[in-house]
Each structure stands twice: as structure tokens, then as C-alpha cells.
Scaffold this motif. Sequence first.
Motif, short mmCIF file in Angstrom:
data_model
loop_
_atom_site.label_atom_id
_atom_site.label_comp_id
_atom_site.label_asym_id
_atom_site.label_seq_id
_atom_site.Cartn_x
_atom_site.Cartn_y
_atom_site.Cartn_z
N ARG A 120 -3.21 10.01 -2.78
CA ARG A 120 -4.54 9.56 -2.34
C ARG A 120 -5.08 10.55 -1.33
O ARG A 120 -4.46 10.75 -0.28
CB ARG A 120 -4.46 8.18 -1.69
N THR A 125 12.41 5.26 4.38
CA THR A 125 12.11 4.56 3.13
C THR A 125 12.73 3.17 3.05
O THR A 125 12.30 2.35 2.26
CB THR A 125 12.61 5.37 1.93
N THR A 156 0.83 -1.21 0.00
CA THR A 156 0.00 0.00 0.00
C THR A 156 0.86 1.25 0.00
O THR A 156 0.34 2.35 -0.03
CB THR A 156 -0.93 0.02 1.23
N GLY A 157 2.17 1.09 0.05
CA GLY A 157 3.07 2.23 0.05
C GLY A 157 3.27 2.79 1.45
O GLY A 157 2.65 2.36 2.42
N ILE A 158 4.17 3.77 1.52
CA ILE A 158 4.48 4.46 2.78
C ILE A 158 3.99 5.89 2.66
O ILE A 158 4.37 6.61 1.73
CB ILE A 158 6.01 4.49 3.02
N ARG A 159 3.14 6.33 3.58
CA ARG A 159 2.70 7.73 3.56
C ARG A 159 3.88 8.58 4.01
O ARG A 159 4.40 8.42 5.11
CB ARG A 159 1.52 7.95 4.49
N GLU A 163 2.10 7.58 -5.40
CA GLU A 163 0.65 7.72 -5.58
C GLU A 163 0.15 8.84 -4.68
O GLU A 163 0.64 9.00 -3.56
CB GLU A 163 -0.10 6.44 -5.20
N TYR A 216 2.01 8.85 -1.15
CA TYR A 216 2.46 7.51 -0.77
C TYR A 216 3.61 7.11 -1.69
O TYR A 216 3.52 7.25 -2.91
CB TYR A 216 1.32 6.49 -0.89
N GLU A 225 -2.69 12.97 0.11
CA GLU A 225 -1.53 12.40 0.81
C GLU A 225 -0.63 11.70 -0.21
O GLU A 225 -1.11 11.08 -1.15
CB GLU A 225 -1.98 11.40 1.88
#
Length: 111
Positions: A99, A26, A3-6, A97, A104, A102
Amino acid sequence: MSTGIRVASLEDIPEGEGIAVAKDVTGTADDIALLRDYDGSVWALDDTCTHETASLADGWVEGGYVECPLHSSKFCLKSGEVQGLPATKSTCPHRVEIRDGEVYLFPNEAP
């Protein structure tokens, strides 16, 4: 699937500028520069210029490129490909991304 890292809010990155995300966040070998072009798009590249030790997050972003603040090497935001001397080696791009305002980051995933 990740889902990625915010890593930031979109408003944290002014158009035409960048911010650095620390490698301890990261999990990458280098810090990552989040770069926002004037069209509002956000891109991620390894932060250290491949020519000298300068932060691309401190560079100038415009027209799909970032220019290093030290010796003006240019890199494509999408591919990391070097577009202007004195750098001769491309840098690593990472997928991003947006979203709900935010940002990500997907470290080590191609855009």
C-alpha cells in the motif's frame, strides 16, 4: 479484519532478494522472509529452510521461487511448496499487501 503489520518499505527489498522480519515483530514461531521477485511482487515465507537452519531471506529469488543459500532447496513463493531437494517439507506462506509503497504483513494468513 486485520490491517496487517507494516514491516518495510518496498524500496527496502531489492528485486531478486529478501529481508527477514524478526518473530518478535510478527508474533510467529519463526522469523518471516519478505522476498521480492524480478516482476516486483513481494511474498512472505517462514524464514528458516525446512532442510537445514539457513535463512531463506539470504537466498536467491527468481521466477516465482526462492533458492536456499545453503543447499539450494527451492520453494514456491506463492504456496511455500518445496520444489527442489534436499528439502522435502514445504514452508509456511503468509499474506502480504503493498500500500503506497509500504509492505504490510498478515502473519499466519494464507496469501
